[in-house]
Motif scaffolding. Structure first.
Motif, PDB file in Angstrom:
ATOM      1  N   GLY A  23      41.360  35.936  25.834  1.00 60.97           N
ATOM      2  CA  GLY A  23      41.359  37.538  25.797  1.00 60.97           C
ATOM      3  C   GLY A  23      42.521  37.977  26.111  1.00 60.97           C
ATOM      4  N   SER A  24      42.955  39.009  26.952  1.00 59.92           N
ATOM      5  CA  SER A  24      44.279  39.491  27.246  1.00 59.92           C
ATOM      6  C   SER A  24      44.924  38.770  28.270  1.00 59.92           C
ATOM      7  CB  SER A  24      43.909  41.113  27.672  1.00 59.92           C
ATOM      8  OG  SER A  24      43.278  41.027  28.927  1.00 59.92           O
ATOM      9  N   SER A  25      44.542  37.736  28.880  1.00 59.39           N
ATOM     10  CA  SER A  25      45.168  37.012  29.752  1.00 59.39           C
ATOM     11  C   SER A  25      46.004  35.743  29.023  1.00 59.39           C
ATOM     12  CB  SER A  25      44.202  36.459  30.735  1.00 59.39           C
ATOM     13  OG  SER A  25      43.311  37.432  31.424  1.00 59.39           O
ATOM     14  N   LEU A  57      48.854  37.854  33.802  1.00 65.01           N
ATOM     15  CA  LEU A  57      48.892  36.207  33.869  1.00 65.01           C
ATOM     16  C   LEU A  57      47.988  35.679  34.870  1.00 65.01           C
ATOM     17  CD1 LEU A  57      52.916  36.638  34.444  1.00 65.01           C
ATOM     18  CD2 LEU A  57      51.488  36.601  32.253  1.00 65.01           C
ATOM     19  N   VAL A  58      47.396  34.613  34.574  1.00 66.73           N
ATOM     20  CA  VAL A  58      46.388  33.816  35.421  1.00 66.73           C
ATOM     21  C   VAL A  58      46.769  32.431  35.526  1.00 66.73           C
ATOM     22  CG1 VAL A  58      44.148  33.015  35.551  1.00 66.73           C
ATOM     23  CG2 VAL A  58      44.603  35.307  34.554  1.00 66.73           C
ATOM     24  N   SER A 109      48.501  38.151  50.329  1.00 58.34           N
ATOM     25  CA  SER A 109      48.095  39.483  50.499  1.00 58.34           C
ATOM     26  C   SER A 109      48.858  40.051  49.189  1.00 58.34           C
ATOM     27  CB  SER A 109      48.591  40.106  51.581  1.00 58.34           C
ATOM     28  OG  SER A 109      50.092  40.018  51.782  1.00 58.34           O
ATOM     29  N   VAL A 110      49.752  39.871  48.424  1.00 58.09           N
ATOM     30  CA  VAL A 110      50.411  40.359  47.235  1.00 58.09           C
ATOM     31  C   VAL A 110      49.912  39.791  46.106  1.00 58.09           C
ATOM     32  CG1 VAL A 110      52.402  40.487  48.509  1.00 58.09           C
ATOM     33  CG2 VAL A 110      52.489  38.702  47.204  1.00 58.09           C
ATOM     34  N   PHE A 111      49.049  38.998  45.900  1.00 55.76           N
ATOM     35  CA  PHE A 111      48.415  38.479  44.712  1.00 55.76           C
ATOM     36  C   PHE A 111      46.777  38.915  44.728  1.00 55.76           C
ATOM     37  CE2 PHE A 111      52.106  35.538  45.149  1.00 55.76           C
ATOM     38  CZ  PHE A 111      52.527  35.672  43.641  1.00 55.76           C
ATOM     39  N   SER A 112      46.560  38.776  43.679  1.00 55.41           N
ATOM     40  CA  SER A 112      44.971  38.954  43.348  1.00 55.41           C
ATOM     41  C   SER A 112      44.453  37.500  43.188  1.00 55.41           C
ATOM     42  CB  SER A 112      44.401  39.604  41.955  1.00 55.41           C
ATOM     43  OG  SER A 112      44.736  40.819  42.163  1.00 55.41           O
ATOM     44  N   VAL A 113      43.805  37.085  44.303  1.00 55.75           N
ATOM     45  CA  VAL A 113      43.592  35.533  44.475  1.00 55.75           C
ATOM     46  C   VAL A 113      41.954  35.465  44.190  1.00 55.75           C
ATOM     47  CG1 VAL A 113      43.405  33.732  46.027  1.00 55.75           C
ATOM     48  CG2 VAL A 113      45.184  35.044  46.295  1.00 55.75           C
ATOM     49  N   HIS A 114      41.468  34.707  43.469  1.00 59.83           N
ATOM     50  CA  HIS A 114      40.269  34.349  42.927  1.00 59.83           C
ATOM     51  C   HIS A 114      39.745  33.020  43.349  1.00 59.83           C
ATOM     52  CE1 HIS A 114      40.636  38.091  40.880  1.00 59.83           C
ATOM     53  NE2 HIS A 114      41.797  37.788  40.303  1.00 59.83           N
ATOM     54  N   GLU A 115      38.401  32.781  43.718  1.00 56.73           N
ATOM     55  CA  GLU A 115      37.913  31.382  44.097  1.00 56.73           C
ATOM     56  C   GLU A 115      37.867  30.530  42.871  1.00 56.73           C
ATOM     57  OE1 GLU A 115      34.508  31.202  46.441  1.00 56.73           O
ATOM     58  OE2 GLU A 115      35.251  32.741  47.821  1.00 56.73           O
ATOM     59  N   THR A 116      37.632  31.437  41.796  1.00 54.83           N
ATOM     60  CA  THR A 116      37.407  30.470  40.308  1.00 54.83           C
ATOM     61  C   THR A 116      38.051  31.103  39.343  1.00 54.83           C
ATOM     62  OG1 THR A 116      35.665  31.588  39.571  1.00 54.83           O
ATOM     63  CG2 THR A 116      35.076  29.914  40.911  1.00 54.83           C
ATOM     64  N   LEU A 117      38.495  30.068  38.212  1.00 54.29           N
ATOM     65  CA  LEU A 117      39.099  30.786  37.144  1.00 54.29           C
ATOM     66  C   LEU A 117      38.496  31.825  36.442  1.00 54.29           C
ATOM     67  CD1 LEU A 117      41.528  30.750  35.073  1.00 54.29           C
ATOM     68  CD2 LEU A 117      40.422  28.767  33.969  1.00 54.29           C
ATOM     69  N   GLN A 119      36.125  33.896  37.599  1.00 52.37           N
ATOM     70  CA  GLN A 119      36.317  35.081  38.378  1.00 52.37           C
ATOM     71  C   GLN A 119      37.652  36.019  38.020  1.00 52.37           C
ATOM     72  OE1 GLN A 119      35.911  34.225  42.271  1.00 52.37           O
ATOM     73  NE2 GLN A 119      33.724  34.142  42.316  1.00 52.37           N
ATOM     74  N   ALA A 120      38.747  35.272  37.690  1.00 51.37           N
ATOM     75  CA  ALA A 120      40.157  35.618  37.455  1.00 51.37           C
ATOM     76  C   ALA A 120      40.132  35.912  36.123  1.00 51.37           C
ATOM     77  CB  ALA A 120      41.085  34.603  37.768  1.00 51.37           C
ATOM     78  N   LEU A 121      39.453  35.623  34.928  1.00 52.90           N
ATOM     79  CA  LEU A 121      39.340  36.074  33.839  1.00 52.90           C
ATOM     80  C   LEU A 121      38.439  37.046  33.574  1.00 52.90           C
ATOM     81  CD1 LEU A 121      39.287  32.434  32.079  1.00 52.90           C
ATOM     82  CD2 LEU A 121      41.344  34.241  32.235  1.00 52.90           C
ATOM     83  N   GLN A 122      37.366  37.330  34.453  1.00 52.60           N
ATOM     84  CA  GLN A 122      36.661  38.501  34.214  1.00 52.60           C
ATOM     85  C   GLN A 122      36.989  39.859  34.964  1.00 52.60           C
ATOM     86  OE1 GLN A 122      32.778  37.178  35.907  1.00 52.60           O
ATOM     87  NE2 GLN A 122      32.838  35.329  34.063  1.00 52.60           N
ATOM     88  N   GLU A 123      37.866  39.567  35.598  1.00 52.67           N
ATOM     89  CA  GLU A 123      38.502  41.095  36.561  1.00 52.67           C
ATOM     90  C   GLU A 123      38.939  42.026  35.419  1.00 52.67           C
ATOM     91  OE1 GLU A 123      41.771  41.794  39.555  1.00 52.67           O
ATOM     92  OE2 GLU A 123      39.848  41.368  40.467  1.00 52.67           O
TER      93      GLU A 123
END
Length: 123
Positions: A23-25, A57-58, A109-117, A119-123
């Motif tokens: 997608g956009s990532s 960027l993911v 604290s300065v990154f968006s941290v996600h438990e799974t890939l 989750q990171a792609l869905q945000e």
């Protein structure tokens, strides 16, 4: 998701990086050890992607076994590059040893941290 391998460092493939689009990532998947010997293998494709207009960027950290201060600085630099263009860096699926580096330094604290890939792609 389309992937492109962008490099490996010597010593038995200490770091392998794949770059893909979802997608956009723009998704970076480093596998192995991210340290002062291998950091450019991740820094170069990130810089190239940002220069080509990528802003979301993911980094899929699921295959990252080790990250030293140089690797951390690559990711912090990526964050600055992305934010300068209105974007962000999302980190996904960090192993406990890598997550600990981010926790100790406060970088988590300065990154968006996600438990799974996913989750990171869905945000």
């Amino acid at each position: 998701m389309d992937h492109e391998a962008v490099g490996t460092a010597g010593l038995g493939r200490r770091l392998h990086v794949e770059v893909g689009q979802h997608g956009s990532s723009t998704v970076f998947t480093p596998a192995g050890e991210l340290d002062h010997h291998t950091a450019d293998l991740l820094a170069e494709p990130i810089t190239k992607a940002v220069e080509e207009g990528a802003t979301r960027l993911v980094v899929d950290c699921s295959g990252l076994e080790f990250c030293d201060s140089t690797g951390l600085n690559v990711l912090l630099g990526a964050r600055l590059q992305a934010e300068a263009r209105g974007g962000a860096v999302h980190l996904a699926a960090m192993r406990p040893t890598v997550a600990r580096v981010f926790e100790i330094t406060g970088a988590d604290s300065v990154f968006s941290v996600h438990e799974t890939l996913d989750q990171a792609l869905q945000e």
